[in-house]
Write a protein that holds these residues in place. Sequence first.
Motif, PDB file in Angstrom:
ATOM      1  N   UNK A  75     -71.456  80.362 -80.525  1.00 10.17           N
ATOM      2  CA  UNK A  75     -71.753  81.056 -79.051  1.00 10.17           C
ATOM      3  C   UNK A  75     -70.592  81.494 -78.436  1.00 10.17           C
ATOM      4  N   UNK A  76     -69.301  81.096 -78.325  1.00  8.53           N
ATOM      5  CA  UNK A  76     -68.064  81.868 -78.080  1.00  8.53           C
ATOM      6  C   UNK A  76     -68.014  82.937 -78.532  1.00  8.53           C
ATOM      7  N   UNK A  77     -67.997  82.936 -79.849  1.00 13.18           N
ATOM      8  CA  UNK A  77     -67.804  84.267 -80.647  1.00 13.18           C
ATOM      9  C   UNK A  77     -68.841  85.389 -80.304  1.00 13.18           C
ATOM     10  N   UNK A  78     -70.127  84.890 -80.139  1.00 12.38           N
ATOM     11  CA  UNK A  78     -71.074  85.842 -79.503  1.00 12.38           C
ATOM     12  C   UNK A  78     -70.653  86.429 -78.301  1.00 12.38           C
ATOM     13  N   UNK A  79     -70.154  85.504 -77.265  1.00 12.16           N
ATOM     14  CA  UNK A  79     -69.967  86.134 -76.009  1.00 12.16           C
ATOM     15  C   UNK A  79     -68.711  86.998 -75.780  1.00 12.16           C
ATOM     16  N   UNK A  80     -67.792  86.560 -76.823  1.00 12.48           N
ATOM     17  CA  UNK A  80     -66.462  87.489 -76.793  1.00 12.48           C
ATOM     18  C   UNK A  80     -67.100  88.919 -77.335  1.00 12.48           C
ATOM     19  N   UNK A  81     -67.789  89.203 -78.392  1.00 14.80           N
ATOM     20  CA  UNK A  81     -68.306  90.434 -78.783  1.00 14.80           C
ATOM     21  C   UNK A  81     -68.979  91.112 -77.561  1.00 14.80           C
ATOM     22  N   UNK A  82     -69.838  90.236 -76.918  1.00 11.82           N
ATOM     23  CA  UNK A  82     -70.778  90.960 -76.018  1.00 11.82           C
ATOM     24  C   UNK A  82     -69.891  91.544 -74.974  1.00 11.82           C
ATOM     25  N   UNK A  83     -68.870  90.698 -74.345  1.00 13.50           N
ATOM     26  CA  UNK A  83     -68.035  91.236 -73.347  1.00 13.50           C
ATOM     27  C   UNK A  83     -67.097  92.553 -73.923  1.00 13.50           C
ATOM     28  N   UNK A  84     -66.859  92.418 -74.928  1.00 13.44           N
ATOM     29  CA  UNK A  84     -66.152  93.572 -75.456  1.00 13.44           C
ATOM     30  C   UNK A  84     -66.801  94.709 -75.609  1.00 13.44           C
ATOM     31  N   UNK A  85     -68.002  94.632 -76.081  1.00  9.67           N
ATOM     32  CA  UNK A  85     -68.923  95.661 -75.960  1.00  9.67           C
ATOM     33  C   UNK A  85     -69.409  96.256 -74.817  1.00  9.67           C
ATOM     34  N   UNK A  86     -69.509  95.521 -73.699  1.00  5.05           N
ATOM     35  CA  UNK A  86     -69.723  95.895 -72.437  1.00  5.05           C
ATOM     36  C   UNK A  86     -68.783  96.422 -71.378  1.00  5.05           C
ATOM     37  N   UNK A  87     -67.759  95.901 -71.886  1.00  5.04           N
ATOM     38  CA  UNK A  87     -66.464  96.295 -70.911  1.00  5.04           C
ATOM     39  C   UNK A  87     -66.057  95.323 -69.949  1.00  5.04           C
ATOM     40  N   UNK A  88     -65.235  95.601 -69.023  1.00  4.11           N
ATOM     41  CA  UNK A  88     -64.992  94.572 -67.884  1.00  4.11           C
ATOM     42  C   UNK A  88     -65.755  94.328 -66.812  1.00  4.11           C
ATOM     43  N   UNK A  89     -65.421  93.818 -65.885  1.00  2.42           N
ATOM     44  CA  UNK A  89     -66.254  93.543 -64.644  1.00  2.42           C
ATOM     45  C   UNK A  89     -66.983  94.480 -63.933  1.00  2.42           C
ATOM     46  N   UNK A  90     -68.267  94.336 -63.658  1.00  3.92           N
ATOM     47  CA  UNK A  90     -68.997  95.291 -63.323  1.00  3.92           C
ATOM     48  C   UNK A  90     -69.533  96.365 -64.072  1.00  3.92           C
ATOM     49  N   UNK A  91     -69.092  96.247 -65.536  1.00  2.63           N
ATOM     50  CA  UNK A  91     -69.720  97.308 -66.331  1.00  2.63           C
ATOM     51  C   UNK A  91     -71.235  97.607 -66.583  1.00  2.63           C
ATOM     52  N   UNK A  92     -71.731  98.769 -66.501  1.00  6.41           N
ATOM     53  CA  UNK A  92     -73.065  98.855 -66.501  1.00  6.41           C
ATOM     54  C   UNK A  92     -73.577  99.011 -65.333  1.00  6.41           C
ATOM     55  N   UNK A  93     -73.002  98.613 -64.032  1.00  9.76           N
ATOM     56  CA  UNK A  93     -73.541  98.944 -62.804  1.00  9.76           C
ATOM     57  C   UNK A  93     -73.710 100.210 -62.306  1.00  9.76           C
ATOM     58  N   UNK A  94     -74.696 100.648 -61.432  1.00 15.33           N
ATOM     59  CA  UNK A  94     -74.801 101.884 -60.963  1.00 15.33           C
ATOM     60  C   UNK A  94     -73.908 102.094 -59.761  1.00 15.33           C
ATOM     61  N   UNK A  95     -73.679 103.497 -59.554  1.00 15.68           N
ATOM     62  CA  UNK A  95     -72.592 103.712 -58.385  1.00 15.68           C
ATOM     63  C   UNK A  95     -73.358 103.541 -57.118  1.00 15.68           C
ATOM     64  N   UNK A  96     -72.696 102.725 -56.182  1.00 19.22           N
ATOM     65  CA  UNK A  96     -73.171 102.619 -54.936  1.00 19.22           C
ATOM     66  C   UNK A  96     -72.575 103.646 -54.045  1.00 19.22           C
ATOM     67  N   UNK A  97     -73.346 104.161 -52.915  1.00 18.88           N
ATOM     68  CA  UNK A  97     -72.728 104.930 -52.059  1.00 18.88           C
ATOM     69  C   UNK A  97     -73.511 104.582 -50.528  1.00 18.88           C
ATOM     70  N   UNK A  98     -72.346 104.587 -49.447  1.00 20.75           N
ATOM     71  CA  UNK A  98     -72.884 104.388 -48.010  1.00 20.75           C
ATOM     72  C   UNK A  98     -72.059 105.486 -47.167  1.00 20.75           C
ATOM     73  N   UNK A  99     -72.838 106.433 -46.759  1.00 22.52           N
ATOM     74  CA  UNK A  99     -71.993 107.548 -45.919  1.00 22.52           C
ATOM     75  C   UNK A  99     -70.955 108.128 -46.925  1.00 22.52           C
ATOM     76  N   UNK A 100     -69.736 108.143 -46.379  1.00 25.64           N
ATOM     77  CA  UNK A 100     -68.867 109.137 -47.225  1.00 25.64           C
ATOM     78  C   UNK A 100     -68.029 107.833 -48.410  1.00 25.64           C
ATOM     79  N   UNK A 101     -68.351 106.499 -48.412  1.00 30.10           N
ATOM     80  CA  UNK A 101     -67.946 105.725 -49.366  1.00 30.10           C
ATOM     81  C   UNK A 101     -68.827 105.753 -50.537  1.00 30.10           C
ATOM     82  N   UNK A 102     -68.073 105.580 -51.631  1.00 31.14           N
ATOM     83  CA  UNK A 102     -68.601 105.522 -53.031  1.00 31.14           C
ATOM     84  C   UNK A 102     -67.928 104.599 -53.732  1.00 31.14           C
ATOM     85  N   UNK A 103     -68.651 103.728 -54.370  1.00 28.98           N
ATOM     86  CA  UNK A 103     -68.067 102.513 -55.418  1.00 28.98           C
ATOM     87  C   UNK A 103     -68.722 102.656 -56.520  1.00 28.98           C
TER      88      UNK A 103
END
Length: 222
Positions: free
Chosen positions: A109-137
Motif C-alpha cells: 500500500x505504501x509503495x502504491x502511495x509513493x508511486x501515486x504521489x510521484x506521478x501526481x506531483x507536490x501539494x495541490x497538484x491537479x487543482x484548478x487556478x483560483x481567482x478573486x479580483x486581481x489575486x490569482x492562486x
Amino acid sequence: MNADGAGGLVLVVEHDRAVAELQRRYLAREGYTVEIETDPARAPSAAGRLRPDVVVLDLSVASLPADLYRRVTEAAGGAPVIAVTAPPDQPAGRALGEYQVTRPFSPRVLVGAVGEALRSGGPGAGGEVLQAGGVMLDPRARTVMVEERSVALTVTEFDLLEFLMGNPGRVFTREQLLDAAWGPGAGAGSRTVDVHIAQLRSKLGESSPIRTVRGVGYVLDA
C-alpha cells in the motif's frame, strides 16, 4: 526524478526501526533510493538537507501532527509528503495533505502511495487556478500572483488563502479556519488566525479580497 535512484529518492520518517527497514526493502525493490530518519522531530532538517522526491512522514507519535506536517512540507521544497497516521486519535484532515496512509497498512500500500504521489506531483497538484479580483492562486504550482506580481507566502498563509478562495462568499469563524488550515488538535489559538490574516492582507495589498465580518470571522469577496 532524483538522479540518486531509478525511481527517485524517498525519505522515510518512521519511529519504529523494524517498520522503517521493511518499508526500505519494499521501496528499494521498486528502484527507489531510500533514506531513513527514525526521529520525527528531525524530519524537517532531514527533508531540507536531502531534498527528496517524496517524503513518507510518520505522524503517529507526533504531539502536533499538523504542525510537523507543515514544517516538513515547507522544508521539502514542493516534494509530495505522504502522512502516516494512527486512528482514531489523529483525524485525517485537510491539514495533513492529500496523500495519507493509515496504520496498520501493508508495505505494498505504501509503495502504491509513493508511486501515486510521484506521478501526481507536490501539494495541490491537479487543482484548478483560483481567482478573486486581481489575486490569482495556482494550487498545483503553489504560487500567488497579484496584478501580475508574484507574492511569496508561507505554507500556512497559502493554505488559508486557498481555502478562502475555494469558498468565496462564505463566512467562516476563526475556529473553522483553524480546522481548515491547521487541522483539529493542532494547538493553535484563534488569535493565530487573526495574525495570519493580517499578514495575508499586508502581502496582497489593496487587492486583498479578504473581509472581516465583525463578531463572526472572515469572508473572501469574489
